[in-house]
Scaffold this motif. Structure first.
Motif, PDB file in Angstrom:
ATOM      1  N   GLU A  23      77.401 -22.511  38.830  1.00 29.12           N
ATOM      2  CA  GLU A  23      76.144 -22.048  39.400  1.00 29.12           C
ATOM      3  C   GLU A  23      75.813 -20.682  38.807  1.00 29.12           C
ATOM      4  O   GLU A  23      76.684 -19.820  38.690  1.00 29.12           O
ATOM      5  CB  GLU A  23      76.247 -21.925  40.925  1.00 29.12           C
ATOM      6  N   ASN A  24      74.556 -20.486  38.424  1.00 23.46           N
ATOM      7  CA  ASN A  24      74.094 -19.191  37.929  1.00 23.46           C
ATOM      8  C   ASN A  24      73.173 -18.557  38.965  1.00 23.46           C
ATOM      9  O   ASN A  24      72.194 -19.181  39.400  1.00 23.46           O
ATOM     10  CB  ASN A  24      73.354 -19.359  36.597  1.00 23.46           C
ATOM     11  N   ILE A  25      73.500 -17.333  39.356  1.00 23.96           N
ATOM     12  CA  ILE A  25      72.709 -16.645  40.369  1.00 23.96           C
ATOM     13  C   ILE A  25      72.290 -15.277  39.843  1.00 23.96           C
ATOM     14  O   ILE A  25      72.979 -14.669  39.029  1.00 23.96           O
ATOM     15  CB  ILE A  25      73.506 -16.492  41.682  1.00 23.96           C
ATOM     16  N   PRO A  26      71.136 -14.773  40.286  1.00 20.49           N
ATOM     17  CA  PRO A  26      70.668 -13.471  39.790  1.00 20.49           C
ATOM     18  C   PRO A  26      71.524 -12.324  40.295  1.00 20.49           C
ATOM     19  O   PRO A  26      72.023 -12.347  41.425  1.00 20.49           O
ATOM     20  CB  PRO A  26      69.236 -13.389  40.336  1.00 20.49           C
ATOM     21  N   THR A  27      71.707 -11.333  39.440  1.00 20.36           N
ATOM     22  CA  THR A  27      72.445 -10.123  39.817  1.00 20.36           C
ATOM     23  C   THR A  27      71.443  -9.111  40.363  1.00 20.36           C
ATOM     24  O   THR A  27      70.610  -8.601  39.628  1.00 20.36           O
ATOM     25  CB  THR A  27      73.195  -9.534  38.617  1.00 20.36           C
ATOM     26  N   THR A  28      71.553  -8.830  41.631  1.00 17.74           N
ATOM     27  CA  THR A  28      70.583  -7.968  42.305  1.00 17.74           C
ATOM     28  C   THR A  28      71.150  -6.600  42.669  1.00 17.74           C
ATOM     29  O   THR A  28      70.427  -5.765  43.205  1.00 17.74           O
ATOM     30  CB  THR A  28      70.079  -8.654  43.582  1.00 17.74           C
ATOM     31  N   ILE A  29      72.427  -6.373  42.380  1.00 21.93           N
ATOM     32  CA  ILE A  29      73.063  -5.096  42.694  1.00 21.93           C
ATOM     33  C   ILE A  29      73.559  -4.439  41.416  1.00 21.93           C
ATOM     34  O   ILE A  29      74.204  -5.091  40.596  1.00 21.93           O
ATOM     35  CB  ILE A  29      74.239  -5.289  43.675  1.00 21.93           C
ATOM     36  N   SER A  30      73.265  -3.158  41.255  1.00 22.81           N
ATOM     37  CA  SER A  30      73.733  -2.388  40.094  1.00 22.81           C
ATOM     38  C   SER A  30      74.857  -1.462  40.531  1.00 22.81           C
ATOM     39  O   SER A  30      74.723  -0.731  41.520  1.00 22.81           O
ATOM     40  CB  SER A  30      72.602  -1.560  39.487  1.00 22.81           C
ATOM     41  N   SER A 126      77.074  -1.843  35.610  1.00 20.22           N
ATOM     42  CA  SER A 126      77.416  -3.261  35.631  1.00 20.22           C
ATOM     43  C   SER A 126      76.635  -3.917  36.756  1.00 20.22           C
ATOM     44  O   SER A 126      76.196  -3.248  37.697  1.00 20.22           O
ATOM     45  CB  SER A 126      78.926  -3.468  35.798  1.00 20.22           C
ATOM     46  N   PHE A 127      76.457  -5.208  36.660  1.00 17.13           N
ATOM     47  CA  PHE A 127      75.603  -5.917  37.607  1.00 17.13           C
ATOM     48  C   PHE A 127      76.391  -6.994  38.332  1.00 17.13           C
ATOM     49  O   PHE A 127      77.274  -7.632  37.757  1.00 17.13           O
ATOM     50  CB  PHE A 127      74.417  -6.556  36.875  1.00 17.13           C
ATOM     51  N   THR A 128      76.039  -7.206  39.591  1.00 18.84           N
ATOM     52  CA  THR A 128      76.680  -8.257  40.371  1.00 18.84           C
ATOM     53  C   THR A 128      75.674  -8.810  41.367  1.00 18.84           C
ATOM     54  O   THR A 128      74.642  -8.183  41.650  1.00 18.84           O
ATOM     55  CB  THR A 128      77.929  -7.729  41.106  1.00 18.84           C
TER      56      THR A 128
END
Length: 218
Positions: A23-30, A126-128
């Protein structure tokens, strides 16, 4: 009671298959790492200036309600000039670094504001994705992996004129690989000086992967 011979026969009449779900999900936290670096003639001078600048940056970050604000490094080191086989103390360098988390859509603004408050280094971002989104995606990946494993068993057994009976063993492996950091290639003050436009920060996608291995009797 099942005889040992029958139990052994049942165990050998199995097929082992592994399914994979992604599953690919958007990274909304930096996850941001930045700091202050100061050079000067005396240790006291650079340490005090670094502390003042860092306090200003930290107060700004607190006022913006960033998450997980943490001091990650405090350094003070002498600087020498080496010439003709001798070394001469020419000054000191002090640096303080912090890390924090902020929504990706606010990251560019917080970087610019931090530099204006006194930060001189942006060590990287980095993004998560959010924890809830990761958990939901991981559950979905597990479902996909389980379904794929059963479909593989049906294809193999169907080609042999056999049908699957029951699952006798299950192995589950779920993983969330970390996103690589995206470093900035120049000092923070230089980056802001080159442009009056806000610093663009664009997150990507995080891949959530799970695999399920089934041992199925037939």
């Amino acid at each position: 009671m099942v005889s040992p011979a029958l139990a052994q026969e049942q165990l050998t009449r199995t097929v082992t298959v592994t399914g994979r779900g992604i599953e690919n999900i958007p990274t909304t936290i930096s996850q941001v790492r930045l700091g202050v670096e100061v050079q000067g003639r005396t240790a006291e001078e650079v340490q005090q200036e670094a502390a003042q600048r860092t306090n200003a940056v930290v107060e700004l970050l607190r006022s913006r309600n960033v998450d997980k604000l943490t001091t990650t490094g405090i350094y003070l080191s002498p600087q020498y000039n080496f010439e003709n086989g001798t070394q001469e103390l020419v000054g000191y360098t002090a640096s303080n670094t912090v890390s924090f988390e902020i929504s990706t859509e606010q990251a560019g603004d917080i970087l610019d504001a931090s530099v204006n408050a006194g930060a001189t280094r942006i060590d990287g971002i980095s993004f998560t994705a959010e924890e809830e989104a990761i958990a939901t995606a991981q559950n979905q990946a597990l479902r996909e992996a389980t379904q794929e494993a059963q479909e593989q068993a049906d294809v193999v057994l169907g080609a042999l004129g056999l049908t699957r009976d029951e699952v006798v063993n299950i192995q589950v492996n779920g993983a969330v690989p970390p996103m690589p950091p995206i470093p900035y290639g120049r000092a923070a003050s230089e980056a802001v000086a080159l442009s009056d436009a806000p610093t663009p920060v664009v997150g990507g996608e995080q891949q959530v992967e799970a695999s399920v291995t089934l041992q199925i009797s037939y």
